[in-house]
Design a protein around this motif. Sequence first.
Motif, PDB file in Angstrom:
ATOM      1  N   HIS A  44       0.843  -1.187   0.000  1.00  0.00           N
ATOM      2  CA  HIS A  44       0.000   0.000   0.000  1.00  0.00           C
ATOM      3  C   HIS A  44       0.881   1.240   0.000  1.00  0.00           C
ATOM      4  O   HIS A  44       2.031   1.191   0.437  1.00  0.00           O
ATOM      5  CB  HIS A  44      -0.907   0.033   1.234  1.00  0.00           C
ATOM      6  CG  HIS A  44      -1.851  -1.126   1.341  1.00  0.00           C
ATOM      7  ND1 HIS A  44      -3.090  -1.132   0.739  1.00  0.00           N
ATOM      8  CD2 HIS A  44      -1.728  -2.318   1.966  1.00  0.00           C
ATOM      9  CE1 HIS A  44      -3.688  -2.285   1.002  1.00  0.00           C
ATOM     10  NE2 HIS A  44      -2.884  -3.016   1.754  1.00  0.00           N
ATOM     11  N   ALA A  45       0.349   2.344  -0.454  1.00  0.00           N
ATOM     12  CA  ALA A  45       1.078   3.616  -0.439  1.00  0.00           C
ATOM     13  C   ALA A  45       0.454   4.538   0.593  1.00  0.00           C
ATOM     14  O   ALA A  45      -0.772   4.595   0.734  1.00  0.00           O
ATOM     15  CB  ALA A  45       1.035   4.270  -1.822  1.00  0.00           C
ATOM     16  N   PHE A  46       1.327   5.263   1.326  1.00  0.00           N
ATOM     17  CA  PHE A  46       0.836   6.156   2.379  1.00  0.00           C
ATOM     18  C   PHE A  46       1.526   7.511   2.293  1.00  0.00           C
ATOM     19  O   PHE A  46       2.637   7.626   1.766  1.00  0.00           O
ATOM     20  CB  PHE A  46       1.098   5.548   3.763  1.00  0.00           C
ATOM     21  CG  PHE A  46       0.475   4.208   3.956  1.00  0.00           C
ATOM     22  CD1 PHE A  46      -0.890   4.100   4.155  1.00  0.00           C
ATOM     23  CD2 PHE A  46       1.230   3.047   3.897  1.00  0.00           C
ATOM     24  CE1 PHE A  46      -1.485   2.856   4.315  1.00  0.00           C
ATOM     25  CE2 PHE A  46       0.655   1.806   4.055  1.00  0.00           C
ATOM     26  CZ  PHE A  46      -0.714   1.705   4.263  1.00  0.00           C
ATOM     27  N   ALA A  47       0.876   8.511   2.823  1.00  0.00           N
ATOM     28  CA  ALA A  47       1.447   9.849   2.869  1.00  0.00           C
ATOM     29  C   ALA A  47       2.657   9.881   3.794  1.00  0.00           C
ATOM     30  O   ALA A  47       2.733   9.124   4.757  1.00  0.00           O
ATOM     31  CB  ALA A  47       0.394  10.844   3.357  1.00  0.00           C
ATOM     32  N   VAL A  48       3.595  10.768   3.508  1.00  0.00           N
ATOM     33  CA  VAL A  48       4.759  10.967   4.347  1.00  0.00           C
ATOM     34  C   VAL A  48       4.653  12.335   5.007  1.00  0.00           C
ATOM     35  O   VAL A  48       4.424  13.338   4.338  1.00  0.00           O
ATOM     36  CB  VAL A  48       6.069  10.876   3.523  1.00  0.00           C
ATOM     37  CG1 VAL A  48       7.267  11.228   4.400  1.00  0.00           C
ATOM     38  CG2 VAL A  48       6.233   9.481   2.959  1.00  0.00           C
ATOM     39  N   GLY A  49       4.806  12.378   6.320  1.00  0.00           N
ATOM     40  CA  GLY A  49       4.743  13.637   7.023  1.00  0.00           C
ATOM     41  C   GLY A  49       5.958  14.505   6.755  1.00  0.00           C
ATOM     42  O   GLY A  49       7.048  14.023   6.453  1.00  0.00           O
TER      43      GLY A  49
END
Length: 491
Positions: free
Chosen positions: A19-24
């Motif tokens: 899965h792909a997730f946002a990076v802070g």
Amino acid sequence: MGRRRGDLRLRACAHGPSHAFAVGTPELVDAACKAAEDAFWGFGYSTRAARADFLDAIADEIEARAAAITGIGTQETGLPEVRLNGERGRTTGQLRLFATHIRNGDHLDRRHDAALPDRQPLPRPDLKMVQRPIGPVAVFGASNFPLAFSTAGGDTALALAAGCPVVVKGHSAHPGTGEIVAEAIHAAIAKCGMPKGVFSLIQGGNREVGQALVQHPLIKAVGFTGSLGGGRALFDLCARRPEPIPFFGELGSVNPMFLLPEAVAVRGAEIGAGWAASLTMGAGQFCTSLSVAVVETGPEGDAFVKAATEGLAATGPQTMLTDGIAKAYKDGKARFDGRNAVRPVLTNDSEGRSAAPNLYETDAATFLQDHALGEEVFGPLGLVIRVAGPEDMETLARGFVGQLTANLHMDAGDTALAQRLMPVLERMAGRVLVNGFPTGVEVCDSMVHGGPYPASTNFGATSVGTLSIRRFLRPVCYQNLPDALLPGDLT
């Protein structure tokens, strides 16, 4: 917003698609903190009833996403469905508990000293006091509890109950779980008409993200559950700010268990088997896991160790939550191997992300001289400390640093020794247990989940139970104010 690829095709029972997730980023942190400050001017002065309804709505929205949360949670963490389902229930239970708590006004600690205009030599003014919210707070998600101590977990629930907007730094061990829970919170925000900035989730990122969050001038307190090293670094950052802020960190504990002679003589083997089951539950990835057992030398103590060894040997390798936790477990075991006066009772090598149980034994003098033996090893590793008798046990007890729990196994004939140990144990720990295993923490009014350093950074606080709301409140006194200017909770 940046993206990254999260590979969730994990060994053992943790598996699933990528899965792909946002990076802070620090820029996202700044935007979230400013939104939280804007939200506070409305949310911080909202009614208790409105905030209680909001908490109940969050719980409803989480339950509406139950299947999705469990599905991705098992992929990310390797935890079984039954554990995640139970933890989801605990998470929604915390939200509903705080909803009831603030509806009743139990957190306000309202006080009133009426004016005494005729008092001599000086009159007394009218004085009222109540607890008020402190402003936006930062919450760091925990690796070992993707629900109960993370996005909508204890610190978030109590902060929202208090009237404090929350900025959560999600843990990179379970970003998908965090995002679904965040979606539930935002659905509740829309349903209840709350300001959007009342909650934000900042995903993962590097250390700069966490540093930017604790050092942001609009953040007024930080809640953290994690390692001693990481927590101490954040604690120091909070203290070095131009405006220092409280840091409520839970940093680790070995939770010593003291086995008193009568109990060991009657049921030492039973206690040993129970300890093995507690030590290996969830691969030992609980902050209340009993890592140290103190028992007298002799055949009764030997029977306890034998039963514990057999119980541990019967437990196969278990999947740990992350590769990093698995590596830390192996490094912790290496501290015990080859150490002078530390005898291996049961040793297993752990491969990849799995953890197999290990057991070691030493004496009180060695433990007191080697501080590394008292450091938490997060996983199913136990240490038995043999003592010569009651005096030796009491001396050893005085040598422990702060703990989340201290534990006694005793029978009626052990009462006198237990009474001698009690002042030591209550000074050592936030919770003292008799004839039980503390793995698991009841969410209720009386619970204390905290203790002297290094168990936590603030021994007067708890991270579980309704008393925890005091983390994000402060007392304000009002002198001779007309009712029109007083908070609604005082009129």
